[in-house]
Design a protein around this motif. Structure first.
Motif, PDB file in Angstrom:
ATOM      1  N   LEU A 201      34.076  50.263  40.852  1.00 63.48           N
ATOM      2  CA  LEU A 201      34.544  48.912  40.513  1.00 63.48           C
ATOM      3  C   LEU A 201      34.776  48.071  41.761  1.00 63.48           C
ATOM      4  N   GLU A 202      35.312  48.685  42.809  1.00 68.86           N
ATOM      5  CA  GLU A 202      35.532  47.918  44.033  1.00 68.86           C
ATOM      6  C   GLU A 202      34.203  47.577  44.705  1.00 68.86           C
ATOM      7  N   ALA A 203      33.246  48.494  44.676  1.00 69.60           N
ATOM      8  CA  ALA A 203      31.940  48.235  45.292  1.00 69.60           C
ATOM      9  C   ALA A 203      31.273  47.017  44.667  1.00 69.60           C
ATOM     10  N   TYR A 204      31.455  46.846  43.351  1.00 72.49           N
ATOM     11  CA  TYR A 204      30.844  45.720  42.637  1.00 72.49           C
ATOM     12  C   TYR A 204      31.792  44.526  42.514  1.00 72.49           C
ATOM     13  N   ASP A 205      32.930  44.614  43.204  1.00 72.87           N
ATOM     14  CA  ASP A 205      33.929  43.542  43.160  1.00 72.87           C
ATOM     15  C   ASP A 205      34.299  43.196  41.721  1.00 72.87           C
ATOM     16  N   TYR A 206      34.362  44.228  40.876  1.00 73.97           N
ATOM     17  CA  TYR A 206      34.797  44.082  39.485  1.00 73.97           C
ATOM     18  C   TYR A 206      33.887  43.142  38.694  1.00 73.97           C
ATOM     19  N   ARG A 207      32.633  43.063  39.085  1.00 74.80           N
ATOM     20  CA  ARG A 207      31.648  42.211  38.424  1.00 74.80           C
ATOM     21  C   ARG A 207      30.583  43.075  37.764  1.00 74.80           C
ATOM     22  N   CYS A 208      30.201  42.710  36.554  1.00 76.39           N
ATOM     23  CA  CYS A 208      29.190  43.461  35.814  1.00 76.39           C
ATOM     24  C   CYS A 208      27.840  43.349  36.527  1.00 76.39           C
ATOM     25  N   ALA A 209      27.184  44.484  36.713  1.00 73.39           N
ATOM     26  CA  ALA A 209      25.903  44.525  37.414  1.00 73.39           C
ATOM     27  C   ALA A 209      24.765  43.965  36.570  1.00 73.39           C
ATOM     28  N   ALA A 210      25.022  43.688  35.291  1.00 70.00           N
ATOM     29  CA  ALA A 210      23.987  43.131  34.413  1.00 70.00           C
ATOM     30  C   ALA A 210      24.306  41.692  34.014  1.00 70.00           C
ATOM     31  N   ASP A 219      47.690  40.636  33.903  1.00 69.24           N
ATOM     32  CA  ASP A 219      48.362  41.901  34.206  1.00 69.24           C
ATOM     33  C   ASP A 219      47.391  42.916  34.813  1.00 69.24           C
ATOM     34  N   TYR A 220      46.333  42.404  35.413  1.00 68.92           N
ATOM     35  CA  TYR A 220      45.416  43.177  36.237  1.00 68.92           C
ATOM     36  C   TYR A 220      44.721  44.323  35.498  1.00 68.92           C
ATOM     37  N   ARG A 221      44.131  43.968  34.373  1.00 71.34           N
ATOM     38  CA  ARG A 221      43.178  44.847  33.705  1.00 71.34           C
ATOM     39  C   ARG A 221      41.795  44.268  33.970  1.00 71.34           C
ATOM     40  N   TYR A 222      40.824  45.173  34.148  1.00 67.08           N
ATOM     41  CA  TYR A 222      39.477  44.733  34.489  1.00 67.08           C
ATOM     42  C   TYR A 222      38.562  44.778  33.283  1.00 67.08           C
ATOM     43  N   LEU A 223      37.674  43.795  33.207  1.00 66.10           N
ATOM     44  CA  LEU A 223      36.711  43.739  32.113  1.00 66.10           C
ATOM     45  C   LEU A 223      35.683  44.857  32.224  1.00 66.10           C
ATOM     46  N   VAL A 224      35.298  45.222  33.441  1.00 62.70           N
ATOM     47  CA  VAL A 224      34.193  46.169  33.624  1.00 62.70           C
ATOM     48  C   VAL A 224      34.655  47.625  33.654  1.00 62.70           C
ATOM     49  N   GLU A 225      33.708  48.512  33.405  1.00 65.55           N
ATOM     50  CA  GLU A 225      33.905  49.951  33.456  1.00 65.55           C
ATOM     51  C   GLU A 225      32.940  50.547  34.475  1.00 65.55           C
ATOM     52  N   ALA A 226      33.249  51.752  34.932  1.00 65.14           N
ATOM     53  CA  ALA A 226      32.338  52.475  35.826  1.00 65.14           C
ATOM     54  C   ALA A 226      31.424  53.342  34.971  1.00 65.14           C
ATOM     55  N   PRO A 240      29.653  57.147  44.053  1.00 69.57           N
ATOM     56  CA  PRO A 240      29.461  55.769  43.572  1.00 69.57           C
ATOM     57  C   PRO A 240      28.005  55.335  43.565  1.00 69.57           C
ATOM     58  N   THR A 241      27.129  55.984  44.323  1.00 72.99           N
ATOM     59  CA  THR A 241      25.702  55.656  44.304  1.00 72.99           C
ATOM     60  C   THR A 241      25.030  56.119  43.009  1.00 72.99           C
ATOM     61  N   ASN A 242      25.775  56.861  42.188  1.00 77.13           N
ATOM     62  CA  ASN A 242      25.298  57.246  40.860  1.00 77.13           C
ATOM     63  C   ASN A 242      26.005  56.429  39.787  1.00 77.13           C
ATOM     64  N   GLY A 243      26.481  55.246  40.152  1.00 72.87           N
ATOM     65  CA  GLY A 243      27.236  54.448  39.189  1.00 72.87           C
ATOM     66  C   GLY A 243      26.946  52.970  39.276  1.00 72.87           C
ATOM     67  N   LEU A 244      27.334  52.274  38.225  1.00 71.17           N
ATOM     68  CA  LEU A 244      27.275  50.814  38.146  1.00 71.17           C
ATOM     69  C   LEU A 244      28.558  50.330  37.490  1.00 71.17           C
ATOM     70  N   ALA A 245      28.934  49.096  37.751  1.00 66.29           N
ATOM     71  CA  ALA A 245      30.016  48.441  37.008  1.00 66.29           C
ATOM     72  C   ALA A 245      29.378  47.660  35.865  1.00 66.29           C
ATOM     73  N   LEU A 246      29.808  47.942  34.641  1.00 63.61           N
ATOM     74  CA  LEU A 246      29.238  47.285  33.468  1.00 63.61           C
ATOM     75  C   LEU A 246      30.345  46.925  32.485  1.00 63.61           C
ATOM     76  N   THR A 247      30.135  45.840  31.727  1.00 69.99           N
ATOM     77  CA  THR A 247      31.036  45.545  30.623  1.00 69.99           C
ATOM     78  C   THR A 247      30.859  46.630  29.560  1.00 69.99           C
ATOM     79  N   PRO A 248      31.871  46.862  28.712  1.00 65.80           N
ATOM     80  CA  PRO A 248      31.789  47.966  27.749  1.00 65.80           C
ATOM     81  C   PRO A 248      30.553  47.925  26.848  1.00 65.80           C
ATOM     82  N   ASN A 249      30.159  46.733  26.393  1.00 69.37           N
ATOM     83  CA  ASN A 249      29.003  46.663  25.491  1.00 69.37           C
ATOM     84  C   ASN A 249      27.709  47.052  26.206  1.00 69.37           C
ATOM     85  N   GLN A 300      25.011  51.069  47.269  1.00 68.83           N
ATOM     86  CA  GLN A 300      23.946  50.680  46.347  1.00 68.83           C
ATOM     87  C   GLN A 300      23.360  51.897  45.641  1.00 68.83           C
ATOM     88  N   PRO A 301      22.950  51.735  44.376  1.00 66.27           N
ATOM     89  CA  PRO A 301      22.497  52.893  43.584  1.00 66.27           C
ATOM     90  C   PRO A 301      21.273  53.565  44.174  1.00 66.27           C
TER      91      PRO A 301
END
Length: 315
Positions: A201-210, A219-226, A240-249, A300-301
């Protein structure tokens, strides 16, 4: 034997809330200990950043079962009244134009107002050195919990569970190359999962990669998931190179092989999705869109992980 420099933690000026000791200052200090252990605070100068504030909210929630009433501006402001082993325990580093007025300033009402006054504070350097030692960090955490958070209305099991996971995962956050290989037990699995989530999540600055969406609640909950690229069950790889930050859907869509990031750093959509159904547009519009990448090349992945996803896209 507990380091005598930790004795200052026995004398915190802690207020009361509903007839019990208020958890604000202990939770902030526990958050600082976790951030030092994870390698995100590396000097006595502590940045009042989103990571620290989010960690404070997590600990406050683990302690009280409530999140929205955490009010991080309270301990960040009032901790300056306490003494450390070599001087003030906490010294806000006010902006030059504000420093002369600091003694007359009242308590900020919000975290935003506080960060307009200062974005860094100096932790007592001697206490910082103690918090860097992993065993002494555990000792300090136990002391804070015992002195201030042992109350029938506080959840000791949740506090201990959170801190155990946070302190265990800190070694992996500092050494992510260790996040691969078979997991020995549930405790290690929880620590690795926590490190994977934090690093991705920090690598992607809490932004969805898609979708590019980024949202942090008050209250500091994040929209994205790892999300794992190659599933952990197959790869045993939490790097983390085997991961992406994505929204749940979109995490769900990728795990069900409806969409895939490719080695070309583009998003690809399964041809099995009916292009004529309007309700499918939220997926179809991703086709050919660029994959959002971390700024640091280090995170990066991996090409092999992206290729695995493409090989498993529904045809």
């Amino acid at each position: 034997m507990i380091d005598e420099k930790l004795s200052c933690l026995n004398a915190l000026r802690v207020g009361h809330s509903r007839g019990r000791l208020a958890p604000n200052k202990p939770c902030l200090l526990l958050a600082i200990i976790c951030e030092i252990q994870s390698g995100h605070i590396t000097t006595p100068t502590v940045a009042i950043n989103d990571r620290l504030i989010s960690r404070y909210f997590d600990l406050y929630e683990a302690t009280t079962g409530q999140r929205q009433s955490a009010n991080p501006q309270l301990p960040l402001w009032h901790l300056k009244s306490d003494q450390g082993p070599s001087g003030p325990l906490w010294k806000p580093l006010f902006a030059t134009n504000i420093a002369p007025l600091a003694p007359q300033l009242g308590q900020p009402k919000t975290i935003t107002a506080l960060r307009e006054l200062f974005t860094e504070a100096l932790l007592d350097p001697e206490l910082f050195k103690v918090f860097q030692n992993s065993q002494k960090a555990y000792d300090a955490s136990a002391l804070l919990i015992t002195n201030y958070l042992y109350d029938d209305q506080y959840s000791q099991p949740d506090i201990h569970r959170y801190l155990t996971s946070a302190l265990d995962s800190s070694e992996y956050e500092k050494h992510p190359e260790k996040l691969i290989g078979n997991v020995r037990d549930e405790r290690q699995q929880q620590a690795r999962s926590a490190a994977f989530r934090a690093l991705v999540l920090e690598a992607y600055d809490y932004r969805c990669a898609a979708s590019r969406l980024r949202y942090i609640t008050p209250d500091y909950r994040y929209l994205v998931e790892a999300a794992h690229l190659i599933p952990f069950s197959e790869s045993q790889d939490d790097r983390p190179t085997n991961g992406l930050a994505l929204t749940p859907n979109l995490h769900w869509a990728m795990d069900n092989h409806l969409i895939s990031p490719g080695p070309d750093h583009k998003w690809h959509v399964s041809p099995s999705i009916d292009r004529l159904v309007t309700d499918n547009s939220w997926l179809l519009e991703l086709d050919g869109q660029s994959l959002i990448l971390p700024r640091s090349v280090r995170w990066q992945p991996e090409r092999e992980a992206l290729a695995w996803r493409m090989d498993h896209l529904q045809r």
